[in-house]
Design a protein around this motif. Structure first.
Motif, PDB file in Angstrom:
ATOM      1  N   VAL A   1       0.974  -1.355  -0.031  1.00 20.72           N
ATOM      2  CA  VAL A   1       0.114   0.034  -0.089  1.00 20.72           C
ATOM      3  C   VAL A   1       0.868   1.344   0.036  1.00 20.72           C
ATOM      4  CG1 VAL A   1      -2.177  -1.230   0.952  1.00 20.72           C
ATOM      5  CG2 VAL A   1      -0.148  -0.130   2.685  1.00 20.72           C
TER       6      VAL A   1
ATOM      7  N   SER B   1     -10.543   2.752   5.732  1.00 20.89           N
ATOM      8  CA  SER B   1      -9.339   2.991   4.897  1.00 20.89           C
ATOM      9  C   SER B   1      -9.692   2.160   3.716  1.00 20.89           C
ATOM     10  CB  SER B   1      -8.328   2.579   5.593  1.00 20.89           C
ATOM     11  OG  SER B   1      -7.810   3.496   6.744  1.00 20.89           O
ATOM     12  N   MET B   2     -10.046   0.958   3.637  1.00 23.26           N
ATOM     13  CA  MET B   2     -10.344   0.081   2.568  1.00 23.26           C
ATOM     14  C   MET B   2     -11.657   0.682   1.641  1.00 23.26           C
ATOM     15  SD  MET B   2      -7.711  -1.605   2.619  1.00 23.26           S
ATOM     16  CE  MET B   2      -6.555  -2.281   3.832  1.00 23.26           C
TER      17      MET B   2
ATOM     18  N   LYS C   1      -4.400   3.797   3.351  1.00 19.91           N
ATOM     19  CA  LYS C   1      -4.086   2.442   3.478  1.00 19.91           C
ATOM     20  C   LYS C   1      -2.470   2.265   4.223  1.00 19.91           C
ATOM     21  CE  LYS C   1      -6.702   0.533  -0.387  1.00 19.91           C
ATOM     22  NZ  LYS C   1      -6.661  -0.288  -1.376  1.00 19.91           N
TER      23      LYS C   1
ATOM     24  N   ASP D   1      -0.540   4.725  -1.105  1.00 24.10           N
ATOM     25  CA  ASP D   1      -1.803   5.189  -0.550  1.00 24.10           C
ATOM     26  C   ASP D   1      -1.767   5.320   0.730  1.00 24.10           C
ATOM     27  OD1 ASP D   1      -4.444   5.356   0.149  1.00 24.10           O
ATOM     28  OD2 ASP D   1      -5.324   4.181  -1.086  1.00 24.10           O
TER      29      ASP D   1
ATOM     30  N   SER E   1     -10.290   4.932  -0.281  1.00 24.58           N
ATOM     31  CA  SER E   1      -8.647   4.891  -0.291  1.00 24.58           C
ATOM     32  C   SER E   1      -8.549   6.085  -1.427  1.00 24.58           C
ATOM     33  CB  SER E   1      -8.145   3.718  -0.565  1.00 24.58           C
ATOM     34  OG  SER E   1      -8.535   3.326  -1.830  1.00 24.58           O
TER      35      SER E   1
ATOM     36  N   SER F   1      -9.587   0.010   9.822  1.00 20.81           N
ATOM     37  CA  SER F   1      -9.208  -0.393   8.733  1.00 20.81           C
ATOM     38  C   SER F   1     -10.327  -0.751   7.474  1.00 20.81           C
ATOM     39  CB  SER F   1      -8.905  -2.460   8.979  1.00 20.81           C
ATOM     40  OG  SER F   1      -9.816  -2.811   9.558  1.00 20.81           O
TER      41      SER F   1
END
Length: 323
Positions: free
Chosen positions: A253, A309-310, A259, A256, A313, A306
């Motif tokens: 990642v 963020s997924m 991420k 990004d 992004s 998490s």
């Protein structure tokens, strides 16, 4: 979720650092040898892995291209990361260091302005400074709140001097590790895998560890057999396995920032793993009900961080390249 899962396994093996450093200090070992021996012991294991994969020559060629950068960011990412952690272990219990280390969740987001993206336009390339991911930072604060609650009761039982000697070095380490890691990712730009990058940074940091070892010989003498053995375990579990896993996760990642912050946030689980390790190995008392509330907040914060963020992004177009 693959980078998150890898990050969690990295946190598990990183927890060996806090438990065994506390054990070595309790048995009279010096923080100097706890720091230096880990990276010295890492070299042969990593060297064998990279050579078996036939990737040593590309690594050496990459290091020759920018030796100064390798020395600088390896010193910051490894030297200014691990030496302060070991120093703090001489003054504070392992649980406090593991908890204080979680400030790196915030540190990883706050160092974003140290990086730039190059945007290619019709008028030529334009440099744009990275922005702090405030949304991800807010989720990190939830995790940090849980850690504070988890350790609030125990923290009231130690002196201010012990707290500062344990916290300030860890604060330095919390900024140094993500900064050195990200700068090396930027320098390598995907040309090296995680094994190569960890070996390269370990080799580049060896001058610092040799200097620290000379200081140790002149002040505390040679390390004991017990400390050497425990340092070997830390080198394998935390230095090789955990570092490689963490670098693999961040490599996935690296383009990004949101991420990347989520992966770095998985390291908050080190507190839980270290706590379990100290209970099993060092026979410390079970956490209080207040501490368990903090643990639950950490877990909830991890899931929210998490997932958010997924789902949302940052996308980097093909005409945007990181400096």
């Amino acid at each position: 979720m693959k980078p998150i899962i890898i990050g969690i396994f990295a946190a598990l093996f990183f927890a060996f650092t806090f438990v065994l450093n506390a054990s070595m200090d309790a048995s009279g070992g010096s923080w100097i040898w706890s720091a230096a021996l880990r990276y010295i012991f890492m070299v042969p294991f990593l060297l064998v892995i990279v050579m078996v994969r036939k990737n040593l020559k590309p690594l050496l060629e990459e290091m020759k291209r920018a030796p100064t950068a390798w020395l600088l960011w390896s010193f910051i990412g490894f030297g200014l990361f691990y030496m302060p952690l070991c120093y703090a272990a001489a003054y504070s219990p392992g649980w406090l260091i593991a908890g204080s280390w979680q400030i790196t969740i915030l540190s990883g987001s706050l160092i974003a302005p140290f990086f730039f993206v190059t945007i290619h336009t019709s008028k030529g390339p334009i440099l744009r400074r990275e922005k702090i991911p405030y949304r991800g930072l807010s989720f990190s604060l939830i995790i940090l709140l849980g850690i504070i609650i988890m350790q609030l009761e125990a923290a009231q039982k130690i002196s201010l001097e012990v707290f500062l000697l344990g916290f300030l070095p860890v604060l330095v380490a919390s900024f140094s590790y993500p900064l050195g890691n990200r700068k090396m990712m930027e320098l390598c730009d995907g040309r090296l895998d995680a094994y190569q990058r960890v070996l390269g940074m370990t080799l580049a940091s060896l001058p610092f560890w040799f200097i620290l070892s000379m200081y140790g010989l002149s002040t505390v003498g040679l390390p004991s057999l017990n400390q050497s053995f425990q340092s070997l375990i830390v080198a394998i579990c935390s230095g090789v396995i955990a570092t490689v896993l963490f670098f693999m996760a961040t490599d996935l990642v690296r383009k990004d920032m949101k991420k990347l912050a989520a992966v770095e946030a998985t390291q908050s689980l080190e507190v839980l793993f270290a706590l379990a390790g100290e209970i099993l190995i060092l026979s410390i008392a079970l956490p209080s009900s207040t501490s368990w509330i903090g643990i639950m907040i950490v877990m909830i914060g991890m899931v929210i961080h998490s997932q958010a963020s997924m789902k949302k992004s940052s996308f980097i177009p093909e005409n945007v390249m990181r400096n």
